[in-house]
Write a protein that holds these residues in place. Structure first.
Motif, mmCIF file in Angstrom:
data_model
loop_
_atom_site.group_PDB
_atom_site.id
_atom_site.type_symbol
_atom_site.label_atom_id
_atom_site.label_comp_id
_atom_site.label_asym_id
_atom_site.label_seq_id
_atom_site.Cartn_x
_atom_site.Cartn_y
_atom_site.Cartn_z
ATOM 1 N N HIS A 56 0.843 -1.170 0.118
ATOM 2 C CA HIS A 56 0.103 0.091 -0.076
ATOM 3 C C HIS A 56 0.792 1.504 0.045
ATOM 4 N N LEU A 57 1.988 1.430 0.778
ATOM 5 C CA LEU A 57 2.970 2.489 0.935
ATOM 6 C C LEU A 57 3.488 2.455 -0.570
ATOM 7 N N ALA A 58 3.604 1.501 -1.259
ATOM 8 C CA ALA A 58 4.471 1.630 -2.604
ATOM 9 C C ALA A 58 3.533 2.443 -3.653
ATOM 10 N N VAL A 59 2.068 1.985 -3.183
ATOM 11 C CA VAL A 59 1.238 2.634 -4.418
ATOM 12 C C VAL A 59 1.199 4.123 -3.972
ATOM 13 N N LEU A 60 1.055 4.470 -2.526
ATOM 14 C CA LEU A 60 1.147 5.791 -2.169
ATOM 15 C C LEU A 60 2.236 6.736 -2.579
ATOM 16 N N ASP A 61 3.501 5.922 -2.535
ATOM 17 C CA ASP A 61 4.683 6.542 -3.065
ATOM 18 C C ASP A 61 4.587 6.827 -4.527
ATOM 19 N N ALA A 62 4.229 5.928 -5.285
ATOM 20 C CA ALA A 62 4.330 6.163 -6.709
ATOM 21 C C ALA A 62 3.241 7.428 -7.051
ATOM 22 N N ALA A 63 2.199 7.564 -6.180
ATOM 23 C CA ALA A 63 1.424 8.666 -6.314
ATOM 24 C C ALA A 63 1.899 9.903 -5.961
ATOM 25 N N GLY A 64 2.751 9.817 -5.316
ATOM 26 C CA GLY A 64 3.499 10.955 -4.807
ATOM 27 C C GLY A 64 2.790 11.555 -3.430
ATOM 28 N N LEU A 65 2.041 10.791 -2.655
ATOM 29 C CA LEU A 65 1.426 11.272 -1.457
ATOM 30 C C LEU A 65 2.416 10.533 -0.241
ATOM 31 N N VAL A 66 3.323 9.914 -0.439
ATOM 32 C CA VAL A 66 4.229 9.850 0.898
ATOM 33 C C VAL A 66 5.528 9.558 0.174
ATOM 34 N N VAL A 67 6.723 9.552 0.957
ATOM 35 C CA VAL A 67 7.840 9.429 0.742
ATOM 36 C C VAL A 67 8.756 8.626 1.738
ATOM 37 N N GLY A 68 9.410 7.691 1.297
ATOM 38 C CA GLY A 68 10.186 6.868 2.244
ATOM 39 C C GLY A 68 11.562 7.246 2.255
ATOM 40 N N SER A 69 12.127 7.358 3.572
ATOM 41 C CA SER A 69 13.495 7.661 3.720
ATOM 42 C C SER A 69 14.226 6.711 4.519
ATOM 43 N N ARG A 70 15.339 6.252 4.111
ATOM 44 C CA ARG A 70 16.407 5.305 4.961
ATOM 45 C C ARG A 70 16.771 5.796 6.219
ATOM 46 N N VAL A 71 16.583 5.320 7.402
ATOM 47 C CA VAL A 71 17.070 5.629 8.578
ATOM 48 C C VAL A 71 17.957 4.305 9.107
ATOM 49 N N GLY A 72 19.242 4.241 8.939
ATOM 50 C CA GLY A 72 19.720 2.958 9.349
ATOM 51 C C GLY A 72 19.229 1.779 8.790
ATOM 52 N N ARG A 73 18.679 0.767 9.128
ATOM 53 C CA ARG A 73 18.206 -0.237 8.577
ATOM 54 C C ARG A 73 16.496 -0.089 8.127
ATOM 55 N N GLU A 74 15.789 0.855 8.822
ATOM 56 C CA GLU A 74 14.493 1.137 8.624
ATOM 57 C C GLU A 74 14.245 2.150 7.616
#
Length: 117
Positions: A56-74
């Motif tokens: 679900h987060l991948a769909v939201l990311d592709a739509a530009g509604l969320v962004v994921g940022s790496r913090v260590g392993r997370e």
């Protein structure tokens, strides 16, 4: 209604598809309420597996509604409110067009009513 460039039409479409799912809308609500969160944290708040949350987060990311940022392993996900801008403009334009049409119908009905009396 103003014509939108092809890219804007695709952007609006991907946002509407992303928002069509209640789980994705709930994810947006959670991120808005608590700020950045991992998929694991979010899965603890919903009756869905972590793997489903990631999809679900991948769909939201592709739509530009969320962004994921790496913090260590997370990977921490956060909202991108600007992702709604094009969709908001499109919806506002659509609403304005309907307002104009309804005002014209109202004027026509009032004119017809005056003519009858």
């Amino acid at each position: 209604m103003r014509a939108e460039p092809d890219g804007a039409v695709e952007e609006v479409g991907s946002v509407l598809v992303a928002l069509a799912d209640p789980t994705r809308r709930r994810l947006l609500d959670l991120l808005a309420a608590q700020g950045a969160a991992t998929a694991t944290t979010l899965s603890g708040r919903l009756p869905v597996s972590r793997q489903a949350i990631v999809k679900h987060l991948a769909v939201l990311d592709a739509a530009g509604l969320v962004v994921g940022s790496r913090v260590g392993r997370e990977v921490r996900y956060s909202l991108r409110p600007a992702g709604l801008n094009t969709t908001t403009r499109w919806m506002s334009s659509l609403a304005a067009d309907w307002d104009l049409r309804l005002a014209a119908i109202k004027r026509a009905a009032e004119a017809a009513d005056r003519d009858l009396t």
